[in-house]
Write an enzyme that holds these catalytic residues in place. Sequence first.
Site, PDB file in Angstrom:
ATOM      1  N   ARG A 159      68.776  32.926  39.292  1.00  0.00           N
ATOM      2  CA  ARG A 159      68.473  34.134  38.502  1.00  0.00           C
ATOM      3  C   ARG A 159      67.230  34.771  39.114  1.00  0.00           C
ATOM      4  O   ARG A 159      66.183  34.143  39.200  1.00  0.00           O
ATOM      5  CB  ARG A 159      68.222  33.761  37.037  1.00  0.00           C
ATOM      6  CG  ARG A 159      67.831  34.951  36.131  1.00  0.00           C
ATOM      7  CD  ARG A 159      68.959  35.953  36.058  1.00  0.00           C
ATOM      8  NE  ARG A 159      68.713  36.989  35.057  1.00  0.00           N
ATOM      9  CZ  ARG A 159      67.936  38.064  35.234  1.00  0.00           C
ATOM     10  NH1 ARG A 159      67.303  38.226  36.390  1.00  0.00           N
ATOM     11  NH2 ARG A 159      67.799  38.952  34.282  1.00  0.00           N
TER      12      ARG A 159
ATOM     13  N   ASP B 202      72.101  40.437  39.195  1.00  0.00           N
ATOM     14  CA  ASP B 202      70.850  39.691  39.309  1.00  0.00           C
ATOM     15  C   ASP B 202      71.040  38.177  39.344  1.00  0.00           C
ATOM     16  O   ASP B 202      70.087  37.412  39.229  1.00  0.00           O
ATOM     17  CB  ASP B 202      69.908  40.059  38.160  1.00  0.00           C
ATOM     18  CG  ASP B 202      70.574  39.953  36.792  1.00  0.00           C
ATOM     19  OD1 ASP B 202      71.458  39.096  36.625  1.00  0.00           O
ATOM     20  OD2 ASP B 202      70.220  40.743  35.894  1.00  0.00           O
TER      21      ASP B 202
ATOM     22  N   GLU C 205      74.945  44.426  32.673  1.00  0.00           N
ATOM     23  CA  GLU C 205      75.904  43.317  32.612  1.00  0.00           C
ATOM     24  C   GLU C 205      77.295  43.725  33.110  1.00  0.00           C
ATOM     25  O   GLU C 205      77.673  44.902  33.051  1.00  0.00           O
ATOM     26  CB  GLU C 205      76.030  42.816  31.171  1.00  0.00           C
ATOM     27  CG  GLU C 205      74.746  42.289  30.558  1.00  0.00           C
ATOM     28  CD  GLU C 205      74.309  40.957  31.132  1.00  0.00           C
ATOM     29  OE1 GLU C 205      75.106  40.328  31.854  1.00  0.00           O
ATOM     30  OE2 GLU C 205      73.173  40.538  30.850  1.00  0.00           O
TER      31      GLU C 205
ATOM     32  N   ASP D 103      66.224  42.956  35.970  1.00  0.00           N
ATOM     33  CA  ASP D 103      67.403  42.882  35.116  1.00  0.00           C
ATOM     34  C   ASP D 103      68.355  43.999  35.513  1.00  0.00           C
ATOM     35  O   ASP D 103      67.952  45.156  35.632  1.00  0.00           O
ATOM     36  CB  ASP D 103      66.987  43.047  33.645  1.00  0.00           C
ATOM     37  CG  ASP D 103      68.146  42.986  32.676  1.00  0.00           C
ATOM     38  OD1 ASP D 103      69.088  42.208  32.928  1.00  0.00           O
ATOM     39  OD2 ASP D 103      68.104  43.706  31.658  1.00  0.00           O
ATOM     40  N   THR D 104      69.613  43.656  35.746  1.00  0.00           N
ATOM     41  CA  THR D 104      70.631  44.657  36.060  1.00  0.00           C
ATOM     42  C   THR D 104      71.631  44.730  34.910  1.00  0.00           C
ATOM     43  O   THR D 104      71.758  43.779  34.128  1.00  0.00           O
ATOM     44  CB  THR D 104      71.386  44.314  37.361  1.00  0.00           C
ATOM     45  OG1 THR D 104      72.091  43.072  37.182  1.00  0.00           O
ATOM     46  CG2 THR D 104      70.429  44.194  38.536  1.00  0.00           C
TER      47      THR D 104
ATOM     48  N   ARG E  96      69.170  27.573  35.502  1.00  0.00           N
ATOM     49  CA  ARG E  96      69.280  28.410  36.694  1.00  0.00           C
ATOM     50  C   ARG E  96      67.958  28.420  37.439  1.00  0.00           C
ATOM     51  O   ARG E  96      66.888  28.433  36.824  1.00  0.00           O
ATOM     52  CB  ARG E  96      69.675  29.836  36.303  1.00  0.00           C
ATOM     53  CG  ARG E  96      71.010  29.954  35.623  1.00  0.00           C
ATOM     54  CD  ARG E  96      71.329  31.393  35.227  1.00  0.00           C
ATOM     55  NE  ARG E  96      70.343  31.928  34.282  1.00  0.00           N
ATOM     56  CZ  ARG E  96      70.439  33.127  33.705  1.00  0.00           C
ATOM     57  NH1 ARG E  96      71.486  33.915  33.985  1.00  0.00           N
ATOM     58  NH2 ARG E  96      69.528  33.539  32.861  1.00  0.00           N
TER      59      ARG E  96
END
Length: 234
Positions: free
Chosen positions: A40, A26, A48, A45-46, A92
């Site tokens: 971002r 992501d 980690e 959300d992917t 970001r």
Amino acid sequence: MIGCTQQDEHEFPRVPVTLDRAVDGDTFKVIYEGKSQSVRMLLVDTPETSHPKLGVQPLGIEAKEYTKQVLEQADKIELEFDIGQNRDKYSRLLAYVYVDGVMLQESLLEKGYARVAYIYPPNVRYVDQFEAIQKESQRAAIGIWEYENYVQEDGFHKDEYESETVADSNNDSGANVNSDQQPDRSCTIKGNINSSGEKIYHTQESPQYTATIPEEWFCTEEEAELAGFRAPKK
């Protein structure tokens, strides 16, 4: 879903950028305003791949490789900002990302590589759209949704993923020979006991029904519940 995004192509301004490098499923870096800056993706959300505490989470590498491949093969990458702040506390850029006209967030959700998360108004322009896509991926039990308890409200739980993969392995190698034989064709509900000892029953509408190897068969949900089994969590 993608068609809706393309129809709205000119409704909000998009900023063309050049890819610097992919970082995570992501997150990636682009050349923006003449320098390399991190992006971002908003509202997703992917798992980690290099978190200092969480390490590599299941399907994190797959999500990263998918994002990397899509971005590196793109002819055009564009950013769309929402009406709120366009940077987070790490400086970001917060944006919706378009790759050759297709929103990358939508693609990640469709593939089961991401969950809808970090919903902070007013940057919620596409949250309903994203949640509708997520429901389809959940229903299909693909990617991060293949394992019942891996995705939870506070993120991804590696221990739950591993416990279910161990249970699947045990079922494949050591299932009772007679357990997968239906005693009665009208009894279609499968009762399974996972590695944590939880008794879960699956109807033919359950996403995991086909992959489930039963320890017991039941004719009705009431019968399964009386035997101590519960329905799978949604």
